[in-house]
Write a protein that holds these residues in place. Structure first.
Motif, PDB file in Angstrom:
ATOM      1  N   ASP A 213       1.299   3.261  -4.527  1.00  0.00           N
ATOM      2  CA  ASP A 213       2.598   3.833  -4.183  1.00  0.00           C
ATOM      3  C   ASP A 213       2.608   4.140  -2.687  1.00  0.00           C
ATOM      4  O   ASP A 213       1.585   4.042  -2.004  1.00  0.00           O
ATOM      5  N   ASP A 278       9.944  -0.908  -6.000  1.00  0.00           N
ATOM      6  CA  ASP A 278      10.296  -0.947  -4.593  1.00  0.00           C
ATOM      7  C   ASP A 278      10.408  -2.400  -4.133  1.00  0.00           C
ATOM      8  O   ASP A 278       9.612  -3.268  -4.521  1.00  0.00           O
ATOM      9  N   LYS A 280       9.645  -3.654  -1.429  1.00  0.00           N
ATOM     10  CA  LYS A 280       8.518  -4.095  -0.590  1.00  0.00           C
ATOM     11  C   LYS A 280       7.417  -4.744  -1.427  1.00  0.00           C
ATOM     12  O   LYS A 280       6.559  -5.442  -0.887  1.00  0.00           O
TER      13      LYS A 280
END
Length: 367
Positions: A213, A278, A280
């Protein structure tokens, strides 16, 4: 008969005094003639009868003189004395209840008779020499039973009885049911409904799971820096992939590729990777791990609980480090993270793994 009339004559005008002048006159006459009527009535009484009545009245007077609270609290021995005297007085006359009501003023006759019934019940109560039924289970066995029931939601009472028997505990099914019911542990059908939760999944496979994370750090100049980290769920070991002010998907993939060999080189092979959705974490990021036979598990949208270990570590690093240090820049952040992660992995005790460190160190014996 005379005694009954004297009591009636003494008590009746109390309600008539406030009514008429005739009532006042009748009350005064009753006050004058009541002692005379009592004297005539007592001359026809036996000496033994009068002695018992005097003793009963004196005992009540002692209770009133020594009692501070109102109504007075009567001890067991005082009750016993009143009961014995009252029963003796009742035995000397034919009309027991009427006679008792004329003498007992502190308590009602029914109260004294109730005390007597209680004494009789205590007399015939048989004390058990040994407790009946099965013996109590030990606290150790009870804790073990609760642990087995909570960690194995599909085990019923029979299965729990068999497993405890293998460990040397002879506990019946009814006892197991009672213990679980007292501690609000539902039976197996209801417990098994919640068996396929994230908590159960992480407990069974935490040695083979790693989570990742991001968290952010604000510098002294209000510049936001992003930190990418990985944490091994079984050992609580933390790996810092890198920190940057612009976490693009290409940067995330490159940092992960450099760190993946170190993660997969552990004692227990990693089989699962948990991360959120996410943007990304692109397909190239997942490919770095899937090429090593690691399955990717994406958490639901806006659901931090499935990635609870990573979220808890973020809270630890903030509370123990960044809330007490003012970060000046990216280089300073790397140095601080390096020192804290080294402490976290080698020296910090973790409650989830019995106060052990992520990378166990030999305990120094006390001098």
């Amino acid at each position: 008969m005379l005694r009954t009339w004297s009591v009636f004559a003494f008590g009746l005008p109390l309600g008539m005094i406030r009514a008429t002048p005739t009532g006042m006159l009748f009350f005064l006459l009753a006050q004058a003639f009541s002692p005379l009527l009592d004297l005539i009535w007592l001359r026809h009484r036996a000496e033994q009868d009068k002695d018992v009545e005097i003793l009963l009245l004196r005992q009540q007077l002692r209770i009133l003189q020594r009692a501070k609270p109102h109504p007075p609290r009567i001890s067991r021995w005082q009750k016993l004395t009143l009961v014995v005297l009252a029963r003796k007085l009742i035995g000397l006359t034919t009309n027991a209840r009427t006679r008792l009501s004329q003498v007992v003023f502190l308590f009602k006759p029914d109260t004294v008779l109730k005390w007597h019934r209680e004494l009789v019940r205590r007399k015939w109560t048989v004390k058990q020499k040994a407790p009946r039924g099965r013996p109590r289970i030990s606290p150790e066995a009870k804790l073990l039973l609760l642990r087995l029931a909570k960690e194995n939601p599909r085990w019923g009472y029979g299965k729990l009885e068999g497993e405890l028997g293998k460990l040397g505990y002879d506990i019946g099914r009814s006892t197991i049911k009672d213990v679980l019911k007292r501690h609000h542990v539902p039976p197996a059908p209801e417990r098994s409904k919640h068996g396929n939760s994230w908590r159960t999944f992480l407990t069974h496979y935490n040695d083979e799971i790693i989570a990742c994370d991001f968290f952010t750090v604000e510098t002294a100049w209000l510049k936001t820096l992003y930190v990418l980290f990985f944490i091994e769920l079984g050992s609580r070991r933390v790996h810092i992939a890198g920190c940057t002010s612009k976490p693009t998907s290409a940067w995330v993939t490159q940092q992960t590729r450099q760190l993946s060999w170190k993660i997969q080189d552990g004692n227990v092979p990693i089989r699962f990777l948990i991360h959120d959705r996410d943007t990304k974490f692109v397909a190239a990021f997942d490919t770095v791990f899937t090429s090593g036979n690691i399955k990717i598990i994406r958490t639901p949208v806006r659901a931090p609980n499935p990635n609870a270990f990573a979220e808890r570590w973020v809270r630890s690093v903030r509370g123990e480090c960044f809330d007490r240090v003012l970060i000046l820049g990216e280089g300073h952040l790397r140095r601080v993270l390096s020192v804290y992660v080294d402490y976290y992995n080698h020296a910090r005790p973790h409650q989830g793994i019995n106060q052990q460190s992520a990378i166990g160190l030999e305990k120094t014996p006390r001098a």
